[in-house]
Motif scaffolding. Sequence first.
Motif, mmCIF file in Angstrom:
data_model
loop_
_atom_site.group_PDB
_atom_site.id
_atom_site.type_symbol
_atom_site.label_atom_id
_atom_site.label_comp_id
_atom_site.label_asym_id
_atom_site.label_seq_id
_atom_site.Cartn_x
_atom_site.Cartn_y
_atom_site.Cartn_z
ATOM 1 N N GLU A 175 4.500 6.806 4.697
ATOM 2 C CA GLU A 175 5.218 6.922 3.427
ATOM 3 C C GLU A 175 4.286 6.753 2.238
ATOM 4 O O GLU A 175 4.337 7.522 1.270
ATOM 5 N N ASP A 176 3.410 5.752 2.297
ATOM 6 C CA ASP A 176 2.517 5.500 1.168
ATOM 7 C C ASP A 176 1.470 6.599 1.027
ATOM 8 O O ASP A 176 1.103 6.972 -0.093
ATOM 9 N N SER A 177 0.972 7.126 2.138
ATOM 10 C CA SER A 177 -0.004 8.210 2.069
ATOM 11 C C SER A 177 0.611 9.454 1.444
ATOM 12 O O SER A 177 -0.024 10.134 0.625
ATOM 13 N N ASN A 178 1.838 9.779 1.833
ATOM 14 C CA ASN A 178 2.492 10.959 1.289
ATOM 15 C C ASN A 178 2.715 10.829 -0.221
ATOM 16 O O ASN A 178 2.654 11.822 -0.954
ATOM 17 N N LYS A 179 2.955 9.594 -0.676
ATOM 18 C CA LYS A 179 3.194 9.379 -2.105
ATOM 19 C C LYS A 179 1.898 9.288 -2.896
ATOM 20 O O LYS A 179 1.788 9.858 -3.991
ATOM 21 N N ARG A 180 0.900 8.555 -2.357
ATOM 22 C CA ARG A 180 -0.274 8.224 -3.153
ATOM 23 C C ARG A 180 -1.533 8.983 -2.765
ATOM 24 O O ARG A 180 -2.518 8.971 -3.508
ATOM 25 N N PRO A 232 -1.469 12.566 -1.283
ATOM 26 C CA PRO A 232 -1.025 13.825 -0.678
ATOM 27 C C PRO A 232 -2.188 14.805 -0.546
ATOM 28 O O PRO A 232 -3.086 14.831 -1.389
ATOM 29 N N ASP A 262 -6.176 0.309 -2.321
ATOM 30 C CA ASP A 262 -4.747 0.382 -2.038
ATOM 31 C C ASP A 262 -4.410 -0.441 -0.798
ATOM 32 O O ASP A 262 -5.154 -0.407 0.185
#
Length: 204
Positions: free
Chosen positions: A74-79, A81, A106
């Motif tokens: 989730e965090d990779s997709n948001k921060r 991409p 991060d």
Amino acid sequence: MPAASSPPRRPRSGNRRDEAARLAVLHAADDLLVEHGFGALTVEAIARRAGVAKQTIYRWWPSKVEILLDTLIEDSNKRLPVPTEQPTAESIRGYLRGFARFLTRDTAGKVLLALIAEAQRDPGTAKSFHQRYLGPRREQERDMLARAIEAGEVSPGLGPDATMDALVGPIVYRALTGSSIPRGLVDTLVEDLLRPHKPRHTRT
């Protein structure tokens, strides 16, 4: 981190998750990992920090690794991409610089490093890590490179997977060993691995 498919979702069991509780668990897991490290991280501690029952967590996730994978995805997709616009050498450079910041600044980057390390020790972690995170992200990165090559923006001498390994490998190594990642490292990697080589002029 496109035309690539979304990361596969692990089958869920038990009652429908309450979104607030789910997010509390994910945030608790990555906070505790940063504070205490992977070895000291337990489902019991996550439950206490998140304010949910341990049995509830086990209904939703089979292990702390799967919790960490959910928060990482989730965090990779948001921060972090993978660029979806027409890629250029500069946009790939920007992606790599973002990756370096992700690993060093991060909390989700710390999760990624911890899972890389744990995957070397535990085959189950390695399998889940590849299936749920590394494989889908590499597919997106491969597509990014392929589109940049097709557009004539880059001309790597290696295949897509070897090129991405050569680009991200030094960044991951320095992060894993606690070393700083100089800005010039990314620039050198991009210039040496992606930039078209200009033909040399011969004397007549």
